[in-house]
Design a protein around this motif. Structure first.
Motif, PDB file in Angstrom:
ATOM      1  N   ILE A 159       0.868  -1.181   0.000  1.00  0.00           N
ATOM      2  CA  ILE A 159       0.000   0.000   0.000  1.00  0.00           C
ATOM      3  C   ILE A 159       0.901   1.226   0.000  1.00  0.00           C
ATOM      4  O   ILE A 159       1.816   1.317   0.822  1.00  0.00           O
ATOM      5  N   GLN A 160       0.646   2.161  -0.883  1.00  0.00           N
ATOM      6  CA  GLN A 160       1.490   3.341  -0.989  1.00  0.00           C
ATOM      7  C   GLN A 160       0.698   4.601  -0.668  1.00  0.00           C
ATOM      8  O   GLN A 160      -0.039   5.121  -1.503  1.00  0.00           O
ATOM      9  N   ASN A 161       0.784   5.063   0.568  1.00  0.00           N
ATOM     10  CA  ASN A 161       0.197   6.329   1.004  1.00  0.00           C
ATOM     11  C   ASN A 161      -1.284   6.442   0.624  1.00  0.00           C
ATOM     12  O   ASN A 161      -1.723   7.430   0.034  1.00  0.00           O
ATOM     13  N   LEU A 162      -2.058   5.444   0.984  1.00  0.00           N
ATOM     14  CA  LEU A 162      -3.487   5.441   0.687  1.00  0.00           C
ATOM     15  C   LEU A 162      -4.295   5.550   1.978  1.00  0.00           C
ATOM     16  O   LEU A 162      -3.891   5.047   3.022  1.00  0.00           O
ATOM     17  N   GLY A 163      -5.468   6.196   1.884  1.00  0.00           N
ATOM     18  CA  GLY A 163      -6.328   6.358   3.040  1.00  0.00           C
ATOM     19  C   GLY A 163      -7.232   5.156   3.245  1.00  0.00           C
ATOM     20  O   GLY A 163      -7.646   4.501   2.288  1.00  0.00           O
ATOM     21  N   VAL A 164      -7.546   4.866   4.518  1.00  0.00           N
ATOM     22  CA  VAL A 164      -8.464   3.782   4.862  1.00  0.00           C
ATOM     23  C   VAL A 164      -9.643   4.405   5.597  1.00  0.00           C
ATOM     24  O   VAL A 164      -9.470   5.022   6.652  1.00  0.00           O
ATOM     25  N   TYR A 165     -10.848   4.194   5.066  1.00  0.00           N
ATOM     26  CA  TYR A 165     -12.047   4.856   5.589  1.00  0.00           C
ATOM     27  C   TYR A 165     -13.192   3.843   5.721  1.00  0.00           C
ATOM     28  O   TYR A 165     -13.183   2.829   5.028  1.00  0.00           O
ATOM     29  N   PRO A 166     -14.192   4.157   6.596  1.00  0.00           N
ATOM     30  CA  PRO A 166     -14.288   5.329   7.475  1.00  0.00           C
ATOM     31  C   PRO A 166     -13.358   5.203   8.667  1.00  0.00           C
ATOM     32  O   PRO A 166     -12.970   4.092   9.040  1.00  0.00           O
ATOM     33  N   ARG A 167     -13.006   6.339   9.271  1.00  0.00           N
ATOM     34  CA  ARG A 167     -12.229   6.299  10.500  1.00  0.00           C
ATOM     35  C   ARG A 167     -13.162   6.011  11.676  1.00  0.00           C
ATOM     36  O   ARG A 167     -14.342   6.333  11.646  1.00  0.00           O
ATOM     37  N   SER A 168     -12.617   5.391  12.689  1.00  0.00           N
ATOM     38  CA  SER A 168     -13.424   5.006  13.836  1.00  0.00           C
ATOM     39  C   SER A 168     -13.767   6.203  14.711  1.00  0.00           C
ATOM     40  O   SER A 168     -13.049   7.218  14.723  1.00  0.00           O
ATOM     41  N   VAL A 169     -14.878   6.089  15.428  1.00  0.00           N
ATOM     42  CA  VAL A 169     -15.244   7.099  16.420  1.00  0.00           C
ATOM     43  C   VAL A 169     -14.223   7.087  17.556  1.00  0.00           C
ATOM     44  O   VAL A 169     -13.748   8.122  18.012  1.00  0.00           O
ATOM     45  N   GLN A 170     -13.896   5.889  18.038  1.00  0.00           N
ATOM     46  CA  GLN A 170     -12.877   5.746  19.076  1.00  0.00           C
ATOM     47  C   GLN A 170     -11.495   5.918  18.459  1.00  0.00           C
ATOM     48  O   GLN A 170     -11.228   5.438  17.360  1.00  0.00           O
ATOM     49  N   ASP A 171     -10.631   6.582  19.168  1.00  0.00           N
ATOM     50  CA  ASP A 171      -9.276   6.813  18.670  1.00  0.00           C
ATOM     51  C   ASP A 171      -8.276   6.460  19.769  1.00  0.00           C
ATOM     52  O   ASP A 171      -8.101   7.229  20.700  1.00  0.00           O
ATOM     53  N   PRO A 172      -7.666   5.289  19.668  1.00  0.00           N
ATOM     54  CA  PRO A 172      -7.776   4.334  18.570  1.00  0.00           C
ATOM     55  C   PRO A 172      -8.911   3.339  18.785  1.00  0.00           C
ATOM     56  O   PRO A 172      -9.418   3.195  19.903  1.00  0.00           O
ATOM     57  N   LEU A 173      -9.290   2.660  17.716  1.00  0.00           N
ATOM     58  CA  LEU A 173     -10.264   1.577  17.791  1.00  0.00           C
ATOM     59  C   LEU A 173      -9.661   0.455  18.635  1.00  0.00           C
ATOM     60  O   LEU A 173      -8.547  -0.007  18.367  1.00  0.00           O
ATOM     61  N   PRO A 174     -10.344  -0.021  19.694  1.00  0.00           N
ATOM     62  CA  PRO A 174      -9.756  -1.043  20.562  1.00  0.00           C
ATOM     63  C   PRO A 174      -9.450  -2.346  19.819  1.00  0.00           C
ATOM     64  O   PRO A 174     -10.288  -2.869  19.094  1.00  0.00           O
ATOM     65  N   VAL A 175      -8.240  -2.834  20.014  1.00  0.00           N
ATOM     66  CA  VAL A 175      -7.813  -4.128  19.487  1.00  0.00           C
ATOM     67  C   VAL A 175      -7.264  -4.947  20.642  1.00  0.00           C
ATOM     68  O   VAL A 175      -6.314  -4.533  21.316  1.00  0.00           O
ATOM     69  N   TRP A 176      -7.895  -6.099  20.902  1.00  0.00           N
ATOM     70  CA  TRP A 176      -7.439  -7.044  21.919  1.00  0.00           C
ATOM     71  C   TRP A 176      -6.701  -8.187  21.223  1.00  0.00           C
ATOM     72  O   TRP A 176      -6.989  -8.519  20.067  1.00  0.00           O
ATOM     73  N   ILE A 177      -5.757  -8.805  21.944  1.00  0.00           N
ATOM     74  CA  ILE A 177      -5.122 -10.024  21.467  1.00  0.00           C
ATOM     75  C   ILE A 177      -5.724 -11.200  22.235  1.00  0.00           C
ATOM     76  O   ILE A 177      -5.727 -11.216  23.470  1.00  0.00           O
ATOM     77  N   ALA A 178      -6.248 -12.180  21.499  1.00  0.00           N
ATOM     78  CA  ALA A 178      -6.826 -13.372  22.109  1.00  0.00           C
ATOM     79  C   ALA A 178      -5.812 -14.501  22.105  1.00  0.00           C
ATOM     80  O   ALA A 178      -5.107 -14.713  21.109  1.00  0.00           O
ATOM     81  N   SER A 179      -5.744 -15.225  23.213  1.00  0.00           N
ATOM     82  CA  SER A 179      -4.791 -16.316  23.335  1.00  0.00           C
ATOM     83  C   SER A 179      -5.451 -17.505  24.023  1.00  0.00           C
ATOM     84  O   SER A 179      -6.197 -17.336  24.981  1.00  0.00           O
TER      85      SER A 179
END
Length: 347
Positions: A159-179
């Protein structure tokens, strides 16, 4: 202490009644469950991604979005997103869309998953199992941190300098690691400063204490404050008005599921003695009346210091009315006991 429900949206035949549920019906039932969970004050509802005929949960974000506009407070999470066989761009877009619809209540729980059917389905080689997860997690975190993304490529094109949309309301969007208990995955979550979700489906939950310590140590060594990082657990269970009723209702379903998995993974046949041991006070099955289940959750808090607990109730097509009853009891009976007791102990 947050309490919630997790599910894989099972549709398999009930081992006693022989009744089954269509995928479409199970999806509609899930929306009803999320709405009820919100109404009784539960904190989170999670759907695990699977691609098997006995589950209807191949697209968790879509199901969660269907309930988002009908709920007000409950958080909506995958449990888990099989990131290794997905595209991090689409994962972010799906959950940032859910985040917008729910006004900031979406979460991603990223993991490898407990089955491998998604790898051939989406054209990935199991020989790249670990490398796929590491690379795609790195990209997902980069996407949530920056609107424009540059990515050198690997298993996914560059990916070369491209935008990803929509942006999340939360900043940052929560990411959990499951194990499921791998020291490597636990240490990775700590080093990255990401919340940790542990699947505890067997043995004594306190045996996971060394993994919690490893997680906190890895976080501290990477410069993160372990006190700010939430820890969640996920365990199977079922709640009814009496412990005996709960055990008798859920045992045939648990036995059926464990024997199906056992045939795939080489486990011995599952017996009532195994079930009764697992639902004891120090076991990993949270089956009983509200007071007993609450006692087990408080004990879990004491041993592991968890901030969130998922009760997984959907096993081998339990009648939907019983799932709704468990959700109701978890929110109206178990949660108040747990929160009051934890407040007393930790005051």
């Amino acid at each position: 202490m947050e309490l919630g429900i997790s599910t894989f949206l099972e549709t398999a035949k009930h081992p006693v009644t022989g009744q089954s549920t269509s995928h479409a019906e199970r999806l509609r039932q899930a929306v009803e469950e999320i709405v009820l969970a919100d109404q009784v004050g539960l904190d989170v509802y999670g759907i695990g991604e699977h691609h098997r005929p006995d589950y209807a949960s191949s697209a968790p974000a879509v199901v969660l979005a269907a309930a988002a506009a009908m709920t007000k407070r409950i958080r909506l999470s995958s449990a888990v997103t099989v990131l290794s066989s997905d595209d991090p761009v689409r994962v972010y877009q799906s959950f940032s869309t859910l985040d917008g619809i729910s006004n900031g209540r979406a979460e991603i729980m990223a993991g490898r998953g407990s089955f491998i059917e998604s790898f051939p389905l989406f054209g990935y080689n199991l020989n790249d199992y670990d490398e796929l997860f590491d690379e795609k997690l790195e990209l997902l975190l980069k996407i949530r941190e920056s609107e424009k993304v540059t990515w050198p490529g690997g298993h996914r094109p560059a990916i070369q300098n491209l935008g990803v949309y929509p942006r999340s309301v939360q900043d940052p969007l929560p990411v959990w690691i499951a194990s499921g208990g791998s020291p490597e995955s636990v240490a990775r979550a700590g080093a990255l400063g990401l919340p940790l979700a542990l699947a505890i489906i067997g043995g004594m939950p306190e045996r996971f204490a060394p993994l919690v310590d490893l997680y906190k140590k890895a976080a501290a060594q990477a410069g993160h404050d372990p006190a700010t990082l939430p820890i969640s657990t996920h365990s199977h269970g079922f709640i009814s008005d009496t412990t005996e009723q709960a055990a008798d209702l859920i045992y045939p379903s648990v036995q059926s599921q464990m024997n199906v998995l056992g045939r795939e993974r080489g486990w011995p046949p599952y017996s009532r003695d195994s079930f009764d041991a697992a639902r004891s006070l120090r076991g990993a099955l949270y089956v009983g009346d509200p007071e007993f289940v609450a006692e087990k959750i408080v004990l879990l808090r004491r041993h592991l210091g968890v901030n969130r607990f998922f009760l997984h109730v959907d096993v081998s097509n339990i009648p939907h009315r019983e799932i709704l009853r468990t959700i109701e009891l978890l929110g109206t009976k178990v949660a108040p006991i747990v929160r009051k007791e934890i407040a007393r102990i930790e005051a």
